[in-house]
Design an enzyme around this catalytic site. Structure first.
Site, PDB file in Angstrom:
ATOM      1  CG  ASN A 149      30.312   6.948  -3.758  1.00 52.24           C
ATOM      2  OD1 ASN A 149      29.528   6.612  -4.640  1.00 52.24           O
ATOM      3  ND2 ASN A 149      31.071   8.022  -3.842  1.00 52.24           N
TER       4      ASN A 149
ATOM      5  CG  ASP B 231      42.349   6.131  -1.167  1.00 49.37           C
ATOM      6  OD1 ASP B 231      41.299   6.667  -0.774  1.00 49.37           O
ATOM      7  OD2 ASP B 231      43.440   6.727  -1.213  1.00 49.37           O
ATOM      8  CB  SER B 232      40.470   6.159  -6.822  1.00 47.63           C
ATOM      9  OG  SER B 232      39.170   6.583  -6.480  1.00 47.63           O
TER      10      SER B 232
ATOM     11  N   GLY C  14      32.602  13.602  -8.731  1.00 46.34           N
ATOM     12  CA  GLY C  14      33.944  14.109  -8.453  1.00 46.34           C
ATOM     13  C   GLY C  14      34.469  14.999  -9.576  1.00 46.34           C
TER      14      GLY C  14
END
Length: 199
Positions: free
Chosen positions: A9, A71-72, A155
């Site tokens: 990303n 990681d979120s 997102g």
């Protein structure tokens, strides 16, 4: 100094490089998995953000560079913590940001406006070439709004409103987002530990 971010990303890579360089006080180049020739699929089957972050950091463990992974995700109280660790694929494996946001708004359709509290959580993990491991977690409290606001971010950012700033993540400048975001908070904690390795 070079580190690997276990991600492809570009937004995350740019954000991570900016934060690490600022917080460690020295120029740090963040390499992607592609940069080191890692193309395997990583199965994120952990039961928490931290567990998944370590899975991602361990997978391409390098003899040359520290490997960092994060990681979120978004946790909405009215949905018992959903989408949680499934935030990126909330609407299914072939989903995108728009489909994830549509599903979120649909599931919250009958939720009262004063029950839309939510938080973004970020866990950052690092595996060093010598096997050492460190991690940190950051949380940003906010609420979900029903209309998209702002053109930045990615997102769920256009739907995540942060009252202390008075904007959604997607409306914030990079400086504003770095002052309050879950990832920035996790990074500050993480950088305290990581800087010991830098020096």
């Amino acid at each position: 100094m070079k580190v690997v971010l276990a991600s492809g990303n570009k937004n995350k890579i740019r954000e991570m490089q900016q934060l690490l360089t600022e917080l460690c006080g020295k120029e740090i180049t963040v390499l992607s998995l592609k940069d080191i020739g890692f193309t395997d699929d990583i199965i994120e089957d952990g039961d928490s953000f931290e567990a998944n972050a370590f899975i991602k950091a361990q997978a391409p463990a390098s003899k040359e560079y520290p490997v960092i992974a994060d990681d979120s995700g978004l946790m909405v109280d009215a949905l018992d913590g959903e989408p949680g660790i499934y935030s990126a694929r909330y609407a299914g494996e072939e989903c995108d940001d728009a489909k994830n946001n549509e599903k979120l708004l649909e599931k919250l359709r009958n939720t009262p406006d004063d029950k839309m509290s939510a938080r973004f959580v970020s866990a950052i993990a690092c595996v060093f070439p010598d096997g050492r491991r460190i991690s940190a977690e950051g949380i940003c409290e906010g609420e979900i709004i029903r209309e998209y606001r702002g053109n930045g971010g990615f997102g769920y950012d256009p739907l995540f409103y942060v009252p202390v700033i008075g904007k959604t993540f997607a409306e914030m400048s990079a400086e504003e987002k770095n002052s309050c975001s879950h990832r920035a908070k996790a990074m500050r904690k993480f950088a305290l530990e990581f800087s010991k390795y830098c020096n």
